[in-house]
Design a protein around this motif. Structure first.
Motif, PDB file in Angstrom:
ATOM      1  N   GLU A 204       0.837  -1.193   0.000  1.00 21.95           N
ATOM      2  CA  GLU A 204       0.000   0.000   0.000  1.00 21.95           C
ATOM      3  C   GLU A 204       0.874   1.245   0.000  1.00 21.95           C
ATOM      4  O   GLU A 204       1.925   1.292   0.659  1.00 21.95           O
ATOM      5  CB  GLU A 204      -0.922   0.013   1.222  1.00 21.95           C
ATOM      6  CG  GLU A 204      -2.099  -0.943   1.131  1.00 21.95           C
ATOM      7  CD  GLU A 204      -3.090  -0.565   0.035  1.00 21.95           C
ATOM      8  OE1 GLU A 204      -3.081   0.610  -0.416  1.00 21.95           O
ATOM      9  OE2 GLU A 204      -3.863  -1.441  -0.386  1.00 21.95           O
ATOM     10  N   ILE A 205       0.404   2.245  -0.708  1.00 23.54           N
ATOM     11  CA  ILE A 205       1.090   3.532  -0.775  1.00 23.54           C
ATOM     12  C   ILE A 205       0.101   4.537  -1.340  1.00 23.54           C
ATOM     13  O   ILE A 205      -0.821   4.164  -2.091  1.00 23.54           O
ATOM     14  CB  ILE A 205       2.359   3.440  -1.653  1.00 23.54           C
ATOM     15  CG1 ILE A 205       3.232   4.675  -1.495  1.00 23.54           C
ATOM     16  CG2 ILE A 205       2.008   3.190  -3.116  1.00 23.54           C
ATOM     17  CD1 ILE A 205       4.613   4.550  -2.138  1.00 23.54           C
ATOM     18  N   GLY A 206       0.246   5.807  -0.976  1.00 19.53           N
ATOM     19  CA  GLY A 206      -0.639   6.837  -1.515  1.00 19.53           C
ATOM     20  C   GLY A 206      -0.475   7.000  -3.014  1.00 19.53           C
ATOM     21  O   GLY A 206       0.587   6.713  -3.585  1.00 19.53           O
ATOM     22  N   ASP A 207      -1.540   7.463  -3.657  1.00 21.83           N
ATOM     23  CA  ASP A 207      -1.522   7.600  -5.115  1.00 21.83           C
ATOM     24  C   ASP A 207      -0.403   8.504  -5.597  1.00 21.83           C
ATOM     25  O   ASP A 207       0.280   8.193  -6.585  1.00 21.83           O
ATOM     26  CB  ASP A 207      -2.874   8.141  -5.608  1.00 21.83           C
ATOM     27  CG  ASP A 207      -4.006   7.138  -5.445  1.00 21.83           C
ATOM     28  OD1 ASP A 207      -3.715   5.930  -5.298  1.00 21.83           O
ATOM     29  OD2 ASP A 207      -5.183   7.569  -5.462  1.00 21.83           O
ATOM     30  N   ASP A 208      -0.202   9.627  -4.928  1.00 22.30           N
ATOM     31  CA  ASP A 208       0.844  10.561  -5.360  1.00 22.30           C
ATOM     32  C   ASP A 208       2.227   9.944  -5.222  1.00 22.30           C
ATOM     33  O   ASP A 208       3.087  10.104  -6.110  1.00 22.30           O
ATOM     34  CB  ASP A 208       0.780  11.864  -4.552  1.00 22.30           C
ATOM     35  CG  ASP A 208      -0.452  12.692  -4.885  1.00 22.30           C
ATOM     36  OD1 ASP A 208      -1.105  12.388  -5.903  1.00 22.30           O
ATOM     37  OD2 ASP A 208      -0.758  13.631  -4.119  1.00 22.30           O
ATOM     38  N   ARG A 209       2.442   9.234  -4.119  1.00 20.37           N
ATOM     39  CA  ARG A 209       3.747   8.614  -3.910  1.00 20.37           C
ATOM     40  C   ARG A 209       3.964   7.456  -4.874  1.00 20.37           C
ATOM     41  O   ARG A 209       5.085   7.219  -5.336  1.00 20.37           O
ATOM     42  CB  ARG A 209       3.877   8.152  -2.462  1.00 20.37           C
ATOM     43  CG  ARG A 209       3.967   9.312  -1.473  1.00 20.37           C
ATOM     44  CD  ARG A 209       3.809   8.855  -0.045  1.00 20.37           C
ATOM     45  NE  ARG A 209       4.903   7.994   0.381  1.00 20.37           N
ATOM     46  CZ  ARG A 209       4.851   7.220   1.448  1.00 20.37           C
ATOM     47  NH1 ARG A 209       3.751   7.166   2.182  1.00 20.37           N
ATOM     48  NH2 ARG A 209       5.899   6.482   1.783  1.00 20.37           N
ATOM     49  N   LEU A 210       2.903   6.715  -5.181  1.00 18.31           N
ATOM     50  CA  LEU A 210       3.026   5.651  -6.181  1.00 18.31           C
ATOM     51  C   LEU A 210       3.395   6.251  -7.537  1.00 18.31           C
ATOM     52  O   LEU A 210       4.273   5.725  -8.242  1.00 18.31           O
ATOM     53  CB  LEU A 210       1.719   4.872  -6.292  1.00 18.31           C
ATOM     54  CG  LEU A 210       1.682   3.806  -7.385  1.00 18.31           C
ATOM     55  CD1 LEU A 210       2.718   2.705  -7.127  1.00 18.31           C
ATOM     56  CD2 LEU A 210       0.287   3.195  -7.508  1.00 18.31           C
ATOM     57  N   ALA A 211       2.744   7.349  -7.906  1.00 16.31           N
ATOM     58  CA  ALA A 211       3.058   8.002  -9.179  1.00 16.31           C
ATOM     59  C   ALA A 211       4.519   8.439  -9.215  1.00 16.31           C
ATOM     60  O   ALA A 211       5.191   8.333 -10.257  1.00 16.31           O
ATOM     61  CB  ALA A 211       2.132   9.200  -9.396  1.00 16.31           C
ATOM     62  N   ALA A 212       5.028   8.914  -8.061  1.00 23.05           N
ATOM     63  CA  ALA A 212       6.433   9.330  -8.005  1.00 23.05           C
ATOM     64  C   ALA A 212       7.362   8.131  -8.154  1.00 23.05           C
ATOM     65  O   ALA A 212       8.383   8.209  -8.856  1.00 23.05           O
ATOM     66  CB  ALA A 212       6.709  10.051  -6.687  1.00 23.05           C
ATOM     67  N   LEU A 213       7.010   7.006  -7.510  1.00 21.94           N
ATOM     68  CA  LEU A 213       7.817   5.790  -7.659  1.00 21.94           C
ATOM     69  C   LEU A 213       7.855   5.349  -9.114  1.00 21.94           C
ATOM     70  O   LEU A 213       8.900   4.952  -9.635  1.00 21.94           O
ATOM     71  CB  LEU A 213       7.255   4.668  -6.797  1.00 21.94           C
ATOM     72  CG  LEU A 213       7.497   4.705  -5.291  1.00 21.94           C
ATOM     73  CD1 LEU A 213       6.866   3.483  -4.640  1.00 21.94           C
ATOM     74  CD2 LEU A 213       8.986   4.748  -4.972  1.00 21.94           C
ATOM     75  N   GLU A 214       6.692   5.383  -9.748  1.00 20.41           N
ATOM     76  CA  GLU A 214       6.633   4.955 -11.150  1.00 20.41           C
ATOM     77  C   GLU A 214       7.394   5.917 -12.049  1.00 20.41           C
ATOM     78  O   GLU A 214       8.076   5.491 -12.989  1.00 20.41           O
ATOM     79  CB  GLU A 214       5.177   4.805 -11.576  1.00 20.41           C
ATOM     80  CG  GLU A 214       4.478   3.640 -10.874  1.00 20.41           C
ATOM     81  CD  GLU A 214       3.022   3.501 -11.248  1.00 20.41           C
ATOM     82  OE1 GLU A 214       2.382   4.549 -11.508  1.00 20.41           O
ATOM     83  OE2 GLU A 214       2.525   2.360 -11.269  1.00 20.41           O
ATOM     84  N   ALA A 215       7.306   7.205 -11.748  1.00 23.05           N
ATOM     85  CA  ALA A 215       8.046   8.191 -12.544  1.00 23.05           C
ATOM     86  C   ALA A 215       9.547   8.011 -12.384  1.00 23.05           C
ATOM     87  O   ALA A 215      10.309   8.222 -13.336  1.00 23.05           O
ATOM     88  CB  ALA A 215       7.636   9.599 -12.126  1.00 23.05           C
ATOM     89  N   ASP A 216       9.970   7.589 -11.195  1.00 24.97           N
ATOM     90  CA  ASP A 216      11.390   7.347 -10.934  1.00 24.97           C
ATOM     91  C   ASP A 216      11.830   5.950 -11.352  1.00 24.97           C
ATOM     92  O   ASP A 216      13.002   5.585 -11.162  1.00 24.97           O
ATOM     93  CB  ASP A 216      11.695   7.528  -9.436  1.00 24.97           C
ATOM     94  CG  ASP A 216      11.604   8.977  -8.999  1.00 24.97           C
ATOM     95  OD1 ASP A 216      11.644   9.859  -9.872  1.00 24.97           O
ATOM     96  OD2 ASP A 216      11.476   9.215  -7.782  1.00 24.97           O
TER      97      ASP A 216
END
Length: 230
Positions: A147-159
């Motif tokens: 589990e992770i927040g949507d914004d943080r998941l988007a950042a992980l995927e962007a990185d």
């Protein structure tokens, strides 16, 4: 190189990790957490199990052991660190990686083979594979849902820090292939450095040819690849 496998009260996959690494010709040593990391440590495994009985949250108590400060310092210096199952929970709880692992969607302990799709092939942990490869390794956990927040998941995927996703045998990611309900089917991810990784499935249980499939060997070979980049 010598890989230190950190044993906590309740660890039960430390010997599995030791045997798997030694099968690959990688020197490994089990280290009791109160003794700290040996000076010759050039790689670290946080193994699976049920450290401290999973009280509070899985991995929460082990993450507060003084040795984790040493692990974080070693990781910052580029020493490869791999957290497996309970070790992945410890990794998230201690800040080595983002997010958290919580109770499976089924609310049951699950022990079964799963398929993983390799999302990146340019890291030490995935150098043995091609991007998009599908490998089979087992899971054994009750709290493996990422589990992770949507914004943080988007950042992980962007990185580009997602290493593996649960998938079917053909590589398709959908609800039926996600055994525990992990967000975005995440099964493994990187820390801030590509030499730090956590994953819920057990590569050490898919390494020895006399007991089953060996798709997990490439992940453990990551220690050799990562040390070469120090």
């Amino acid at each position: 190189m010598t890989v230190s496998i950190v044993r906590f009260g309740g660890s039960n996959c430390d010997r599995d990790a030791e045997r798997a690494l030694e099968h690959l010709g990688i020197d490994a040593e089990i280290v009791w957490h109160e003794d700290g990391l040996p000076a010759e440590t050039s790689g670290i495994v946080l193994p699976g199990g049920f450290s401290y009985g999973d009280y509070l949250r899985a991995g929460a108590m082990a993450a507060r052991s003084p040795i984790l400060a040493e692990v974080r310092e070693a990781a910052a210096d580029g020493v490869p660190v791999l957290g497996i199952c309970n070790g992945a929970q410890v990794g998230c709880e201690s800040g080595l990686t983002e997010g958290a692992f919580t109770t499976n969607e089924s609310a049951r302990f699950q022990c079964e083979p799963v398929h993983l799709r390799v999302e990146r092939a340019d890291t030490p942990w995935t150098a043995a594979y091609e991007e998009g490869d599908v490998i089979e390794v087992p899971i054994a956990h009750g709290e493996g849902r990422y589990e992770i927040g949507d914004d943080r998941l988007a950042a992980l995927e962007a990185d580009d820090r997602i290493l593996f996703r649960y998938c079917d045998a053909d590589g398709a990611v959908d609800g039926d292939a996600n055994p525990n309900g992990s967000k975005a089917a995440v099964a493994g991810l990187l820390g801030e450095r590509e030499t730090v990784a956590v994953l819920m499935p057990h590569p050490e249980r898919a390494t020895l040819p006399d007991v089953g499939p060996t798709d997990g060997q490439g992940i453990l070979r990551g220690f050799e690849s990562a040390v070469g980049k120090l």
